[in-house]
Design a protein around this motif. Sequence first.
Motif, PDB file in Angstrom:
ATOM      1  N   THR A   1      -4.523   5.166  -1.121  1.00  0.00           N
ATOM      2  CA  THR A   1      -3.426   4.433  -0.693  1.00  0.00           C
ATOM      3  C   THR A   1      -2.189   5.600  -0.800  1.00  0.00           C
TER       4      THR A   1
ATOM      5  N   TRP B   1     -12.455   7.862   3.518  1.00  0.00           N
ATOM      6  CA  TRP B   1     -12.081   6.652   3.526  1.00  0.00           C
ATOM      7  C   TRP B   1     -10.640   6.693   2.912  1.00  0.00           C
TER       8      TRP B   1
ATOM      9  N   LEU C   1      -7.949   6.611  -4.019  1.00  0.00           N
ATOM     10  CA  LEU C   1      -8.875   6.042  -3.479  1.00  0.00           C
ATOM     11  C   LEU C   1      -9.152   4.488  -3.912  1.00  0.00           C
ATOM     12  N   GLY C   2      -8.654   3.817  -2.466  1.00  0.00           N
ATOM     13  CA  GLY C   2      -8.467   1.930  -2.802  1.00  0.00           C
ATOM     14  C   GLY C   2      -7.645   2.189  -1.795  1.00  0.00           C
ATOM     15  N   SER C   3      -7.597   0.235  -2.060  1.00  0.00           N
ATOM     16  CA  SER C   3      -7.409  -0.653  -0.176  1.00  0.00           C
ATOM     17  C   SER C   3      -5.509  -0.504  -0.601  1.00  0.00           C
ATOM     18  N   ARG C   4      -4.758  -0.931   0.767  1.00  0.00           N
ATOM     19  CA  ARG C   4      -3.551  -0.934   0.944  1.00  0.00           C
ATOM     20  C   ARG C   4      -3.535  -2.221   1.364  1.00  0.00           C
ATOM     21  N   HIS C   5      -2.253  -2.403   1.067  1.00  0.00           N
ATOM     22  CA  HIS C   5      -1.840  -4.114   1.502  1.00  0.00           C
ATOM     23  C   HIS C   5      -0.386  -4.503   2.412  1.00  0.00           C
TER      24      HIS C   5
ATOM     25  N   ILE D   1     -10.506 -12.649  -0.464  1.00  0.00           N
ATOM     26  CA  ILE D   1     -10.519 -11.046  -1.962  1.00  0.00           C
ATOM     27  C   ILE D   1     -11.417 -10.941  -2.138  1.00  0.00           C
TER      28      ILE D   1
ATOM     29  N   LYS E   1     -18.545  -0.407  -0.730  1.00  0.00           N
ATOM     30  CA  LYS E   1     -18.472   0.804  -0.333  1.00  0.00           C
ATOM     31  C   LYS E   1     -19.071   1.989   0.303  1.00  0.00           C
ATOM     32  N   GLN E   2     -19.927   2.005  -0.562  1.00  0.00           N
ATOM     33  CA  GLN E   2     -20.835   2.826  -0.624  1.00  0.00           C
ATOM     34  C   GLN E   2     -22.558   2.841   0.553  1.00  0.00           C
TER      35      GLN E   2
ATOM     36  N   TRP F   1      -8.833  -2.026   4.332  1.00  0.00           N
ATOM     37  CA  TRP F   1      -9.055  -0.420   4.172  1.00  0.00           C
ATOM     38  C   TRP F   1      -9.759   0.644   4.525  1.00  0.00           C
TER      39      TRP F   1
ATOM     40  N   ARG G   1     -12.827  -7.558  -1.922  1.00  0.00           N
ATOM     41  CA  ARG G   1     -13.111  -5.909  -3.651  1.00  0.00           C
ATOM     42  C   ARG G   1     -14.146  -5.445  -3.993  1.00  0.00           C
TER      43      ARG G   1
ATOM     44  N   SER H   1      -5.063  -7.600   3.294  1.00  0.00           N
ATOM     45  CA  SER H   1      -5.631  -6.414   2.383  1.00  0.00           C
ATOM     46  C   SER H   1      -5.953  -6.259   3.109  1.00  0.00           C
TER      47      SER H   1
ATOM     48  N   ILE I   1      -0.243 -12.177   3.681  1.00  0.00           N
ATOM     49  CA  ILE I   1       0.103 -10.981   2.475  1.00  0.00           C
ATOM     50  C   ILE I   1      -1.959 -10.269   3.372  1.00  0.00           C
TER      51      ILE I   1
END
Lengths: 338, 296
Positions: free
Chosen positions: A312, A309, A317-321, A97, A105-106, A151, A101, A149, A147
């Motif tokens: 959520t 991107w 701007l973030g990851s989903r789960h 994880i 990303k850039q 993006w 995380r 995770s 689970i």
Amino acid sequence: MESTHTAPPEVRGPRVLQFELFSSCIDSGFWSALTRKKLDVYGLDETAKSIHGYYSIGSAAFLPCFMNVDHASFEATPSTDSHTYPLHGKLQNFNTIEKFRDSDKQLITDGEANELWNLIMSGEALVNPSLLSRFTLLSFVDLKKYIYSYWFLFPALVYPDALVHETEPRPIQEAFTGEEISHITNFVAKLPKEQNAFLIAHDADGAMEILLIRDLPLIVKDNRKVTLCVCDPSVRADNPGWTVRNVLAMFAYHVRSSPEYRRVQLVCFRQRFRDGLRDVSHSLVLDLRIVFTPNQTMGQTLIPKAVGWERTEKGKLGSRHVNLSAQMDPKKLAEQAV
Amino acid sequence: GAAEIFVPVLKESKFRETGVLTPEEFVIAGDHLVHHCPTWQWSSGEQSKTKPYLPADKHFLLTKNVPCYRRFHQLEAKGQEKIIEIEGDTDGGWVDTHPDGPGQDSSATSAPVMETAQSTGGKAAAGAADSDDDDDEEAGDMEDFLDSGMLDANDPGTLLPTTVKTPSQSAEEEGIEQTRTYDLHITYDKYYQTPRLWLIGYNEARKPLSVEQMYEDFSADHAKKTITMESHPHVSGPPMASIHPCRHAEVMKKIIQTVADGGRELDVHNYLVIFLKFVQAVIPTIEYDYTRNFSF
């Protein structure tokens, strides 16, 4: 030209064209298939794997601009049907994880921008415009807790500098006759799925000729009037969907040194089936002005930036789960079965 | 289930007499549906789950991202529920897998196999509802993985999906925010020798719905009696909700009879079109496509 300082308040200034970002829709079959791949094939291998997704140009009213991945996404070739189009994907599944995380990303965004730009400059995307329909999926699978995770990046070039509405968007029937629309519709029906964009060349006598997008340089050379048509996943009355953005970037790149092509008519082609009948009446016609920065027309090859991107559920701007333990955990399933 | 393995594949057409289908007839009816309603498409399913009695590329039918704009109780409140009633069977009783009511188990039912599935189904449903709470908690912890400083944050060319709430959201868009979607699959049920409908629901954020949440989209009269959780025959993964097929053949037989009484003959091509029309009684808010201009 617009002189906004003298305009009365009710007149709006130039309105920048906005593209509706994709919303990812993931079948639980996708997560099962990913779990098996992780266990049986990938192991600890974190390098990017080629997968497929698809989008439809036939969504029902009020739905977001969907892209789908499912159990078939891991097969060697994309499977599409009569109203879906392929998305070329990269899956990067991380072992921890923390790696998921902390991934840069850039760097990923810039890498995608570079690839898109090369596809456009080399002319490869003129031959196969669907190559510009892409996604990158970053993921981490918690095999103990079930689970997932993830993006999504749907990379789109920020090029040209802007696209501005010249008039209000209108339905296709206001720009084309019924005969012309059925001509376009029949053409789309016969197009191979990698051709998600095409051109209409208009001659002085009003005759129109529908051509593949690869003919763009020739049309520009002959100085023919042209309409750009793109198969559009959005259903909104004001906006094209996300895949249209890179096609417009390609169009802008190929006309950048011809000022007479700064105004472009865009057809966002959509079709829907209801009660067994085809309906294309929610297709849009947009009149746009292409705005370049001076550098963009000087022939300099600065690689544009990219965006895309997914957000959520709360719009950040973030990851989903997603937690599938109730459906997939053998222990929980066994408890329920007692 | 285990019973399915031992049931021989139906070879001869018994469609008119009993309302059941052979696999060949299922394919004929599926081709007809795909031709008239192209939102439905054939799928091959997973290769490891291939059935010898179906063509490789035609294992089940699916339609994706079908909108479900309203919950069932909203429809009911407006009195818009349209249920197809078959003459002499006013409750559309084809779906009632528990003629004695859901409270009484294991007696007086013609489908013992289904009974087992039903009782696990109920518990799985409760479990799934629990998981939804878990999910929210987990998501709360994990949403710290936010990235700032991306160009995305202020790109003027990006329009965010309508499902994301924004302060400037109009009244019309507030309605949109409620849009759930469903994926529907139609498989061939070898045991009951009929089509079988599967439902996979997603909430506004495209996360899978629990069965309890899906009940909000099913007809209250039918939901708990009819929907069971079972393994999909062609796609691996968690159990999925499906409309139990134990009464399908009976209803089809009645419809065939009704049509025959009207002096016409129902062709096997139309089987799935009619099937989709009659399952609408169970899922009236899910706006999937079928050819409406068929009358019987």
